[in-house]
Design an enzyme around this catalytic site. Structure first.
Site, PDB file in Angstrom:
ATOM      1  N   TYR A 359      28.624  36.073  12.076  1.00  0.00           N
ATOM      2  CA  TYR A 359      28.166  34.701  12.353  1.00  0.00           C
ATOM      3  C   TYR A 359      26.905  34.743  13.209  1.00  0.00           C
ATOM      4  O   TYR A 359      26.761  35.628  14.057  1.00  0.00           O
ATOM      5  CB  TYR A 359      29.280  33.976  13.121  1.00  0.00           C
ATOM      6  CG  TYR A 359      29.295  32.477  12.973  1.00  0.00           C
ATOM      7  CD1 TYR A 359      29.608  31.890  11.764  1.00  0.00           C
ATOM      8  CD2 TYR A 359      29.027  31.656  14.062  1.00  0.00           C
ATOM      9  CE1 TYR A 359      29.642  30.504  11.632  1.00  0.00           C
ATOM     10  CE2 TYR A 359      29.064  30.269  13.946  1.00  0.00           C
ATOM     11  CZ  TYR A 359      29.367  29.712  12.722  1.00  0.00           C
ATOM     12  OH  TYR A 359      29.411  28.342  12.598  1.00  0.00           O
ATOM     13  N   TYR A 458      39.986  28.205   9.758  1.00  0.00           N
ATOM     14  CA  TYR A 458      39.201  27.728  10.898  1.00  0.00           C
ATOM     15  C   TYR A 458      40.006  27.760  12.194  1.00  0.00           C
ATOM     16  O   TYR A 458      39.433  27.774  13.264  1.00  0.00           O
ATOM     17  CB  TYR A 458      38.726  26.285  10.654  1.00  0.00           C
ATOM     18  CG  TYR A 458      37.552  26.142   9.695  1.00  0.00           C
ATOM     19  CD1 TYR A 458      37.066  27.209   8.956  1.00  0.00           C
ATOM     20  CD2 TYR A 458      36.905  24.907   9.554  1.00  0.00           C
ATOM     21  CE1 TYR A 458      35.990  27.051   8.087  1.00  0.00           C
ATOM     22  CE2 TYR A 458      35.829  24.745   8.697  1.00  0.00           C
ATOM     23  CZ  TYR A 458      35.382  25.821   7.957  1.00  0.00           C
ATOM     24  OH  TYR A 458      34.309  25.656   7.098  1.00  0.00           O
TER      25      TYR A 458
END
Ligand SMILES: C[S@@+](CC[C@H](N)C(=O)[O-])C[C@H]1O[C@@H](n2cnc3c(N)ncnc32)[C@H](O)[C@@H]1O
Length: 493
Positions: A359, A458
């Site tokens: 990320y 998530y």
């Protein structure tokens, strides 16, 4: 994926063709093929050399009742490979592939060009020194033989030449196939020629290239949207964090230490100085997070950070303890899903344990993230606070969130699934654990076939709560379209 599939293309009915002289030997050549929705050949287009209709046409699409000899198919495939190589050779220096000019040629060449492009990407991903040899290897052993006698006559072949789509082009039904989270998606050949999409693709690929990472493709076979919606001045950042002005940057060079292992896996994790603060254990021994083949070993419990070797270490770049920090090797497609906006998939098969990417985004304080409007929090990823080996939590001033709304890479498009195919773990390699700014790496939880949407959960703790029947939809959550059996019904923010 729920919902019915739209039919965009269907073969026309064709008159049955009656043949005589069933014992005669018929010579033919394959001149084209039609692909099914999985990109596999469903049938071949054949030109007969000693037969023609009264109007002079001599092409048919033999069905399954008239199988084509394997050697003819093999030769056809090899001939196609030669053509692809020619396309590659004619445009050797860039990923651009020459566009032919005539319509027939265009349809015929589109598929070859696409295959050539895939091969070029693959070659480009190799070490530069290997690439020319590989190209040469591809060139070897190619046949040009074209004519094949067969004794079996295609009795009920159908007249298709004028009705079928031009040979070797992909059927549109296959292109219409898309995925929501976790479903297998269709082939990635749609020439959705919007300018913005191509511009983004080029820009992001060029930026990725500066980190030696593989290209990024942007694919939309669902509608006319010309690429993912982005805030104005969005900046693609392949690797690392952009520090918000309110986040103090620390001189990491001054505090980082490296190991002096000759080979880290030879000496073992317990002997590697980098692992001194690591809490990654197997009984009394420290362990690395990766197998000798560079696959994530799934021995990392939630909340434990992986500490990789760093630039101060003596070990080589191919050290067993340097994995997430390596340039991304999979070509990634950011693609439009049918129900969950834009998502992500890879053009290559991914093995269980392979680390797909990391990320990136802007490093902001946790407080800034909490004050952000909920609608923007969808691109935020909290970095869990560091706990030292004695269980002391990190300084709350150093609790950070990565915000990829304004700056980020392809990982900002990864959708949620309640039964994901990737897991996220924290990894440190150009910082120290105490600073609270690790990276978030994505590892494949299982073998993932190419063009399957890549997903992660998530909020895995929601999953545990849901199992215990204590799940509650949090504010700002959205209806989940992951379509998996155990779907919790909503996407956590
Ligand atoms: C980090 S973004 C992922 C990329 C996003 N799909 C896009 O088009 O930019 C997160 C947002 O994607 C959407 N999303 C992600 N997973 C989803 C799912 N399983 N079902 C529905 N929407 C989803 C939600 O709107 C969520 O707030």
């Amino acid at each position: 994926m729920s919902g019915s599939r739209k039919e965009l293309w269907r073969r026309s009915e064709s008159p049955t063709e009656v043949w005589d002289d069933t014992d005669k030997e018929w010579e033919f050549e394959i001149v084209g093929e039609e692909l099914d929705e999985d990109g596999k050949t469903s049938r071949y287009e054949v030109r007969w050399l000693n037969w023609h209709r009264s109007d002079g046409t001599n092409v048919t699409w033999p069905g399954q009742k008239d199988p084509i000899p394997v050697r003819a198919i093999k030769a056809w495939k090899q001939e196609q490979a030669t053509r692809i190589q020619k396309i590659l050779k004619d445009s050797p220096s860039s990923l651009a592939i020459k566009v032919p000019t005539t319509l027939d040629g265009h349809l015929m060449e589109t598929d070859l060009r696409s295959q050539g492009y895939q091969q070029k990407l693959a070659i480009r991903r190799m070490e530069p020194s290997q690439a020319p040899n590989k190209l040469v290897e591809h060139m070897h052993g190619l046949l040009s033989k074209k004519v094949h006698p067969i004794t079996q006559q295609p009795r009920q072949s159908r007249l298709q030449a004028s009705q079928a789509r031009t040979s070797t082009s992909q059927t549109s039904t296959s292109q219409a196939r898309s995925s929501t989270a976790s479903s297998k998606a269709g082939p990635s050949k749609q020439p959705a020629s919007q300018e913005r999409r191509l511009k983004l693709e080029k820009e992001w690929t060029a930026i990725a290239d500066t980190s030696h990472a593989a290209p990024i493709a942007i694919v939309n076979i669902i509608d006319d949207e010309d690429g993912p919606p982005l805030p104005p001045n969005f900046r693609y950042v392949e690797q690392g964090y952009i520090y918000h002005k309110d986040v103090e940057e620390i001189d990491l060079d001054a505090v980082m230490v490296g190991c002096d292992c000759y080979e880290c896996d030879h000496e073992g994790a317990s002997a590697c100085d980098c692992q001194a603060p690591s809490r990654l254990h197997n009984r009394n021994d420290k362990i690395f997070a990766y197998t000798p083949d560079g696959l994530f070993n799934f021995q990392v419990a939630s909340g434990i950070e992986v500490i990789e070797c760093n630039k101060k270490c003596e070990c080589n770049p191919d050290c067993v303890n340097r994995v997430a920090q390596r340039p991304r090797k999979f070509v990634i497609e950011v693609f439009k899903t049918s129900l969950a906006g834009w998502g992500v998939r890879s053009q290559s098969n991914i093995k269980r344990g392979q680390v797909v990417g990391v990320y990136s985004g802007q490093l902001i304080t946790r407080k800034q993230a909490e004050e952000m409007p909920l609608k923007h929090r969808g691109y935020c990823f909290d970095l869990d606070g560091y706990e030292d080996p004695d269980g002391n939590a990190s300084d709350s001033d150093r609790q950070f969130t990565v915000d990829s709304r304004q700056h980020g890479n392809w990982t900002r498009f990864i959708n949620h699934s309640c039964s994901p195919n990737m897991v996220v773990y924290s990894v440190v390699y150009d910082t120290i654990p105490e600073f609270g700014n690790p990276y978030l790496a994505f590892a494949a939880l299982r073998d993932i076939p190419n063009l399957t949407e890549l997903t992660f959960d998530y909020d895995p703790s929601e999953g545990d709560r849901a199992k215990k029947g204590k799940d509650k939809m949090p504010p700002g959550a959205r209806k989940c379209h992951c379509g998996t059996e155990g779907c919790r019904g909503w996407v956590p923010v």
